[in-house]
Design a protein around this motif. Structure first.
Motif, PDB file in Angstrom:
ATOM      1  N   ALA A   1      27.358  62.386 -47.818  1.00 15.77           N
ATOM      2  CA  ALA A   1      27.428  61.279 -46.763  1.00 15.77           C
ATOM      3  C   ALA A   1      27.475  61.757 -45.564  1.00 15.77           C
ATOM      4  O   ALA A   1      26.550  61.743 -44.941  1.00 15.77           O
ATOM      5  CB  ALA A   1      28.888  60.744 -46.389  1.00 15.77           C
ATOM      6  N   LEU A   2      27.989  63.099 -45.209  1.00 17.82           N
ATOM      7  CA  LEU A   2      27.261  63.911 -44.469  1.00 17.82           C
ATOM      8  C   LEU A   2      25.666  64.291 -44.603  1.00 17.82           C
ATOM      9  O   LEU A   2      24.881  64.638 -43.311  1.00 17.82           O
ATOM     10  CB  LEU A   2      28.046  65.257 -44.295  1.00 17.82           C
ATOM     11  CG  LEU A   2      29.598  64.836 -43.762  1.00 17.82           C
ATOM     12  CD1 LEU A   2      30.307  66.258 -43.390  1.00 17.82           C
ATOM     13  CD2 LEU A   2      29.520  63.913 -42.472  1.00 17.82           C
ATOM     14  N   ASP A   3      25.197  64.472 -45.386  1.00 19.72           N
ATOM     15  CA  ASP A   3      23.647  65.323 -46.268  1.00 19.72           C
ATOM     16  C   ASP A   3      22.586  63.853 -45.239  1.00 19.72           C
ATOM     17  O   ASP A   3      22.363  64.415 -44.973  1.00 19.72           O
ATOM     18  CB  ASP A   3      23.829  64.862 -47.206  1.00 19.72           C
ATOM     19  CG  ASP A   3      23.902  66.629 -47.754  1.00 19.72           C
ATOM     20  OD1 ASP A   3      24.486  67.347 -47.455  1.00 19.72           O
ATOM     21  OD2 ASP A   3      24.003  66.658 -48.887  1.00 19.72           O
ATOM     22  N   LEU A   4      23.428  62.377 -45.202  1.00 24.29           N
ATOM     23  CA  LEU A   4      23.007  61.413 -44.858  1.00 24.29           C
ATOM     24  C   LEU A   4      22.361  61.730 -42.779  1.00 24.29           C
ATOM     25  O   LEU A   4      21.641  61.018 -42.548  1.00 24.29           O
ATOM     26  CB  LEU A   4      23.232  60.493 -45.165  1.00 24.29           C
ATOM     27  CG  LEU A   4      23.552  60.177 -46.892  1.00 24.29           C
ATOM     28  CD1 LEU A   4      24.026  58.710 -46.831  1.00 24.29           C
ATOM     29  CD2 LEU A   4      21.474  59.698 -47.614  1.00 24.29           C
ATOM     30  N   PHE A   5      22.793  62.496 -42.416  1.00 22.10           N
ATOM     31  CA  PHE A   5      23.172  62.791 -40.874  1.00 22.10           C
ATOM     32  C   PHE A   5      22.158  63.604 -40.751  1.00 22.10           C
ATOM     33  O   PHE A   5      22.222  64.407 -40.458  1.00 22.10           O
ATOM     34  CB  PHE A   5      24.400  62.766 -40.247  1.00 22.10           C
ATOM     35  CG  PHE A   5      25.506  60.952 -40.439  1.00 22.10           C
ATOM     36  CD1 PHE A   5      24.933  60.742 -39.712  1.00 22.10           C
ATOM     37  CD2 PHE A   5      26.182  60.949 -41.577  1.00 22.10           C
ATOM     38  CE1 PHE A   5      25.400  58.570 -39.628  1.00 22.10           C
ATOM     39  CE2 PHE A   5      26.496  59.503 -41.482  1.00 22.10           C
ATOM     40  CZ  PHE A   5      26.687  58.711 -40.763  1.00 22.10           C
ATOM     41  N   ASP A   6      21.672  64.743 -41.731  1.00 25.36           N
ATOM     42  CA  ASP A   6      21.112  66.256 -42.364  1.00 25.36           C
ATOM     43  C   ASP A   6      22.165  67.130 -41.213  1.00 25.36           C
ATOM     44  O   ASP A   6      21.761  67.993 -40.397  1.00 25.36           O
ATOM     45  CB  ASP A   6      19.537  66.101 -41.043  1.00 25.36           C
ATOM     46  CG  ASP A   6      18.793  65.133 -41.910  1.00 25.36           C
ATOM     47  OD1 ASP A   6      18.955  65.433 -42.877  1.00 25.36           O
ATOM     48  OD2 ASP A   6      17.774  64.685 -41.428  1.00 25.36           O
ATOM     49  N   ILE A   7      23.523  66.873 -41.617  1.00 26.66           N
ATOM     50  CA  ILE A   7      24.687  67.736 -41.227  1.00 26.66           C
ATOM     51  C   ILE A   7      24.929  69.187 -42.257  1.00 26.66           C
ATOM     52  O   ILE A   7      25.686  68.650 -43.405  1.00 26.66           O
ATOM     53  CB  ILE A   7      25.716  66.983 -40.716  1.00 26.66           C
ATOM     54  CG1 ILE A   7      25.345  65.766 -39.708  1.00 26.66           C
ATOM     55  CG2 ILE A   7      26.446  68.061 -40.474  1.00 26.66           C
ATOM     56  CD1 ILE A   7      26.956  65.672 -39.095  1.00 26.66           C
TER      57      ILE A   7
END
Length: 200
Positions: free
Chosen positions: A175-181
């Motif tokens: 899920a955090l990948d989707l925010f480029d985190i």
């Protein structure tokens, strides 16, 4: 953020669906990544947090940078001028999902999500419900058309998780990948070993 020295911010919503651990783990990983978190928790979510994790509101609040009352529709995150990376709702109940889809902004949860959509920022909803009837599916379609991402926390068994915690980490990390985190919470797919491919 571009042109400023502001610390990156993200809104985290925890609603009353089962799976409160997803929101809690997201707060922990975001803190580790240096992201400022703005937390909203529904009243039913507090019950779930107590039932599933034995976590009090005070203990949860310590995991967030800023905590907003769900009834405070005048909070900073209710305005598009307050810049954020977007919003993650983990877990996202069907009620919360439906309110966002219909533009009902009677609570800060739905108002903050509406702001994220109108500002064309990233909205990720970790919807926790099964099975799904046609109304649920149509609501998900409508939200996707509006720009949201529906991301049910589905375990990734290819990562060979050894515990529930590892499965939670993988879902939250993705899920955090989707925010480029950047995060190391999930095991990245590096391809199937050559020997296994040869046996296939």
């Amino acid at each position: 953020m571009s042109g400023t020295q502001e610390r990156p911010r993200i809104v985290v919503g925890i609603s009353g669906a089962s799976g409160a651990v997803y929101g809690v783990r997201a707060l922990e990983l975001l803190e580790a990544a240096g992201i400022e978190t703005h937390l909203i928790v529904t009243r039913s979510a507090h019950l779930t947090l107590s039932q599933e994790l034995g976590l009090s509101p005070a203990a949860l609040a310590r995991k967030a940078s800023v905590v907003h009352n769900v009834a405070d529709v005048g909070a900073t995150i209710s305005s598009g001028s307050f810049r954020t990376l977007g919003m993650l709702v983990a877990p996202c109940s069907i009620r919360t999902m439906s309110e966002i889809a219909t533009g009902v902004t009677s609570s800060l949860m739905s108002r903050a999500a509406d702001v994220v959509l109108k500002e064309r920022r990233r909205l990720v909803l970790m919807v926790r419900e099964t099975p799904l009837h046609l109304g649920h599916l149509r609501t998900m379609t409508a939200l996707t058309e509006m720009g949201a991402i529906i991301m049910p926390p589905v375990p990734a068994f290819y990562a060979l998780p050894g515990s529930v915690a590892e499965m939670v980490d993988h879902s939250v990390g993705r899920a955090l990948d989707l925010f480029d985190i950047d995060n190391d919470a999930c095991r990245r797919w590096a391809g199937m070993p050559a020997a296994r491919r040869a046996d296939a």
